[in-house]
Motif scaffolding. Structure first.
Motif, PDB file in Angstrom:
ATOM      1  N   GLY A 126       3.952 -34.785 -20.906  1.00 18.97           N
ATOM      2  CA  GLY A 126       2.779 -34.477 -20.098  1.00 18.97           C
ATOM      3  C   GLY A 126       1.973 -35.709 -19.747  1.00 18.97           C
ATOM      4  O   GLY A 126       2.133 -36.787 -20.327  1.00 18.97           O
ATOM      5  N   GLY A 127       1.098 -35.554 -18.778  1.00 18.82           N
ATOM      6  CA  GLY A 127       0.283 -36.659 -18.307  1.00 18.82           C
ATOM      7  C   GLY A 127      -0.813 -37.063 -19.277  1.00 18.82           C
ATOM      8  O   GLY A 127      -1.278 -36.256 -20.088  1.00 18.82           O
ATOM      9  N   ALA A 128      -1.226 -38.319 -19.200  1.00 20.03           N
ATOM     10  CA  ALA A 128      -2.327 -38.840 -20.007  1.00 20.03           C
ATOM     11  C   ALA A 128      -2.789 -40.150 -19.380  1.00 20.03           C
ATOM     12  O   ALA A 128      -2.013 -40.842 -18.716  1.00 20.03           O
ATOM     13  N   VAL A 129      -4.059 -40.463 -19.606  1.00 24.96           N
ATOM     14  CA  VAL A 129      -4.614 -41.738 -19.142  1.00 24.96           C
ATOM     15  C   VAL A 129      -4.876 -42.610 -20.367  1.00 24.96           C
ATOM     16  O   VAL A 129      -5.700 -42.270 -21.217  1.00 24.96           O
ATOM     17  N   LEU A 130      -4.163 -43.715 -20.462  1.00 25.47           N
ATOM     18  CA  LEU A 130      -4.316 -44.666 -21.561  1.00 25.47           C
ATOM     19  C   LEU A 130      -5.395 -45.661 -21.167  1.00 25.47           C
ATOM     20  O   LEU A 130      -5.289 -46.318 -20.136  1.00 25.47           O
ATOM     21  N   VAL A 131      -6.451 -45.758 -21.979  1.00 25.87           N
ATOM     22  CA  VAL A 131      -7.613 -46.591 -21.646  1.00 25.87           C
ATOM     23  C   VAL A 131      -7.777 -47.684 -22.692  1.00 25.87           C
ATOM     24  O   VAL A 131      -7.954 -47.394 -23.880  1.00 25.87           O
ATOM     25  N   SER A 132      -7.733 -48.943 -22.257  1.00 25.36           N
ATOM     26  CA  SER A 132      -7.773 -50.066 -23.201  1.00 25.36           C
ATOM     27  C   SER A 132      -8.779 -51.123 -22.786  1.00 25.36           C
ATOM     28  O   SER A 132      -9.125 -51.259 -21.605  1.00 25.36           O
ATOM     29  N   ASN A 133      -9.247 -51.885 -23.775  1.00 27.64           N
ATOM     30  CA  ASN A 133     -10.012 -53.091 -23.463  1.00 27.64           C
ATOM     31  C   ASN A 133      -9.069 -54.125 -22.854  1.00 27.64           C
ATOM     32  O   ASN A 133      -7.839 -53.971 -22.869  1.00 27.64           O
ATOM     33  N   HIS A 134      -9.641 -55.201 -22.298  1.00 30.18           N
ATOM     34  CA  HIS A 134      -8.824 -56.169 -21.564  1.00 30.18           C
ATOM     35  C   HIS A 134      -9.277 -57.583 -21.915  1.00 30.18           C
ATOM     36  O   HIS A 134     -10.339 -58.033 -21.478  1.00 30.18           O
ATOM     37  N   ILE A 135      -8.455 -58.282 -22.721  1.00 27.23           N
ATOM     38  CA  ILE A 135      -8.831 -59.616 -23.186  1.00 27.23           C
ATOM     39  C   ILE A 135      -7.779 -60.678 -22.896  1.00 27.23           C
ATOM     40  O   ILE A 135      -8.006 -61.863 -23.160  1.00 27.23           O
ATOM     41  N   GLY A 136      -6.621 -60.280 -22.338  1.00 28.21           N
ATOM     42  CA  GLY A 136      -5.576 -61.265 -22.056  1.00 28.21           C
ATOM     43  C   GLY A 136      -4.642 -60.802 -20.956  1.00 28.21           C
ATOM     44  O   GLY A 136      -4.576 -59.617 -20.630  1.00 28.21           O
ATOM     45  N   SER A 142       2.434 -35.188 -12.239  1.00 33.12           N
ATOM     46  CA  SER A 142       3.880 -35.049 -12.430  1.00 33.12           C
ATOM     47  C   SER A 142       4.294 -35.356 -13.868  1.00 33.12           C
ATOM     48  O   SER A 142       5.483 -35.369 -14.185  1.00 33.12           O
ATOM     49  N   GLY A 143       3.301 -35.615 -14.746  1.00 28.93           N
ATOM     50  CA  GLY A 143       3.590 -35.805 -16.166  1.00 28.93           C
ATOM     51  C   GLY A 143       3.693 -37.231 -16.637  1.00 28.93           C
ATOM     52  O   GLY A 143       4.140 -37.489 -17.753  1.00 28.93           O
ATOM     53  N   GLU A 144       3.256 -38.190 -15.825  1.00 30.72           N
ATOM     54  CA  GLU A 144       3.333 -39.597 -16.201  1.00 30.72           C
ATOM     55  C   GLU A 144       2.139 -40.007 -17.061  1.00 30.72           C
ATOM     56  O   GLU A 144       1.073 -39.360 -17.050  1.00 30.72           O
ATOM     57  N   VAL A 145       2.313 -41.114 -17.796  1.00 31.16           N
ATOM     58  CA  VAL A 145       1.213 -41.754 -18.524  1.00 31.16           C
ATOM     59  C   VAL A 145       0.742 -42.942 -17.684  1.00 31.16           C
ATOM     60  O   VAL A 145       1.531 -43.818 -17.337  1.00 31.16           O
TER      61      VAL A 145
END
Length: 242
Positions: free
Chosen positions: A36-46, A108-111
């Motif tokens: 199933g779909g999901a939104v991966l949320v991350s900090n950004h340092i590099g 469509s079920g992507e991450v």
């Protein structure tokens, strides 16, 4: 459709990291949905953060499609690879197209992987989050999965030389429990909840990081509030505006 490029690229990256002697400390990968779909949320340092976020999804056997600035797709080397791995170009002058692309992928079920700070944080602290990730999750009816990276700035980041030799640099990855994005909740409120959770994960990664500064010359990667010589958030913001 068969994935002919993405898996070999992941395998190559894993081999290269092993050759460099990187030491991974990863927790929480069970929170990444196996389907199933999901939104991966991350900090950004590099510059390599998208690679490490992608590696965190390997135990769930998921391939993450990242939203990245359009200029990366114009590069003669990275461009063909990014397109073949089905990442999503973001043209800031026409962001709606990227939003629609990401929304379709989620349905469509992507991450989908998102760095809501939009740019690398040169203070190595969290900047304000844009609300796009929350709005995508709301509209697609999928969860937001918070995560935090630490140590990746020591490999390659903005304003510093690349350090990709065999240095046994530790890289910490923390993945948190999924966050529901209710349609009735304001996107800005959801965004702030996600940011708070990413902050908690980041602080946990920093506390457990096995390396400390060896002196002023080796403290550029440590935030000012933790005793390092990285620019304060205000100084970093002023430099970014120039």
């Amino acid at each position: 459709m068969a994935e002919l490029v993405y898996p070999p690229v992941i395998g190559f990256a894993h081999t290269m990291f092993k050759a460099q002697g990187l030491r991974f400390d990863v927790e929480g990968t069970e929170h990444i949905p196996r389907r199933g779909g999901a939104v991966l949320v991350s900090n950004h340092i590099g510059y390599l953060d998208f690679v490490f976020c992608g590696l965190a999804a390997r135990p769930a056997k998921r391939l993450v499609r990242f939203m990245a600035k359009e200029s990366v797709f114009r590069h003669k080397v990275s461009g063909p690879l990014m397109r073949a791995m089905k990442h999503i170009p973001v043209d800031r002058s026409a962001g709606l197209d990227a939003y629609k692309h990401a929304l379709s992928a989620l349905r469509s079920g992507e991450v989908i992987g998102v760095f809501p700070e939009a740019t690398i944080s040169t203070s190595f602290t969290l900047k304000n989050f844009k609300s796009g990730a929350a709005r995508l999750a709301q509209e697609a009816g999928v969860p937001l999965v918070p995560m935090a990276l630490w140590g990746t700035q020591r490999l390659w980041t903005k304003g510093q030389k690349r350090n990709l030799g065999r240095r046994h640099i530790p890289v910490s990855i923390r993945v948190g429990e999924p966050i529901t994005a209710d349609r009735d909740e304001a996107a800005d409120t959801i965004t702030e909840r996600v940011r708070t959770r990413v902050q908690d994960l980041l602080e946990a990664a920093q506390r457990s990081y096995p390396v400390r500064s060896e002196g002023p010359a080796d403290s550029w990667w440590i935030p000012a509030h933790l005793g390092g010589t990285a620019p304060t958030p205000d100084r970093a913001a002023a430099t970014d505006r120039r």
